[in-house]
Design a protein around this motif. Structure first.
Motif, short mmCIF file in Angstrom:
data_model
loop_
_atom_site.label_atom_id
_atom_site.label_comp_id
_atom_site.label_asym_id
_atom_site.label_seq_id
_atom_site.Cartn_x
_atom_site.Cartn_y
_atom_site.Cartn_z
N HIS A 278 5.05 -22.68 65.67
CA HIS A 278 5.45 -22.45 64.28
C HIS A 278 4.57 -21.37 63.64
O HIS A 278 4.21 -21.47 62.47
N GLY A 279 4.22 -20.35 64.43
CA GLY A 279 3.44 -19.23 63.90
C GLY A 279 1.97 -19.50 63.69
O GLY A 279 1.25 -18.65 63.19
N GLY B 265 4.05 -29.79 67.70
CA GLY B 265 3.85 -29.74 69.15
C GLY B 265 2.42 -29.99 69.60
O GLY B 265 2.12 -29.91 70.80
N ILE B 266 1.52 -30.27 68.67
CA ILE B 266 0.11 -30.46 69.03
C ILE B 266 -0.06 -31.73 69.85
O ILE B 266 -0.75 -31.73 70.87
N ALA B 267 0.55 -32.84 69.42
CA ALA B 267 0.42 -34.09 70.18
C ALA B 267 0.96 -33.90 71.59
O ALA B 267 0.32 -34.31 72.57
N ARG B 268 2.12 -33.29 71.73
CA ARG B 268 2.71 -33.06 73.05
C ARG B 268 1.77 -32.22 73.92
O ARG B 268 1.54 -32.53 75.09
N ALA C 283 6.52 -35.63 75.66
CA ALA C 283 5.58 -35.07 76.64
C ALA C 283 5.90 -35.52 78.06
O ALA C 283 5.11 -35.30 78.97
N GLY C 284 7.05 -36.17 78.25
CA GLY C 284 7.47 -36.53 79.59
C GLY C 284 7.29 -37.97 79.96
O GLY C 284 7.60 -38.37 81.08
#
Length: 143
Positions: free
Chosen positions: A4-5, A88-91, A127-128
């Motif tokens: 996100h930039g 997306g930080i946790a992932r 995260a799978g």
């Protein structure tokens, strides 16, 4: 990584000072003696996500070994500061720990999570991770 930039960096925690600076991310204030013990204990891992110099998230894991299973990684705790969630930080933190687990020869990684914690479940699944029964244990397969 840039999401996100905004640029985020993930680094392994190596000093008590890093863990003290990340204190607001933990459930309770960092205890320096416990931080020292954690950092010096074999099989204990903690990664911090940074935006600039500010720690904005972390994941910790502990390797476990059992006679009939071998080595696996227990994802002990995960947190991302409120303003940085859904970026997306946790992932990325989970994948960093999962990649380490695979490198270390772990056959899987698991986490216990409350079945009604939709935010955590979504992060682990993204995260799978996959559900492993009604107790909401999330596992990652490496072999």
């Amino acid at each position: 990584m840039t999401v996100h930039g905004i640029h985020h960096e993930i680094r392994r925690a190596r000093t008590v000072e890093e863990l003290v600076a990340a204190g607001p991310l933990f459930d309770s204030p960092t205890r320096p003696e416990a931080a020292r013990d954690f950092l010096s204990a074999p099989g204990h891992h903690l990664y911090l996500a940074y935006t600039g110099a500010e720690p904005v998230g972390f994941v910790s894991g502990v390797e476990t070994v059992h006679p009939d299973k071998g080595r696996e990684m227990f994802l002990y705790e995960l947190a991302v500061a409120e303003p940085y969630r859904r970026r997306g930080i946790a992932r990325a933190l989970i994948r960093t720990l999962a990649d380490l687990a695979a490198e270390l020869g772990c056959y899987d990684m698991w986490v216990g999570v409350d079945a009604d914690n939709d935010v955590a479940l979504a992060a682990y699944r993204s995260a799978g991770g996959t559900d492993d029964g009604p107790c909401a244990v999330i596992t990652w397969e490496f072999a």
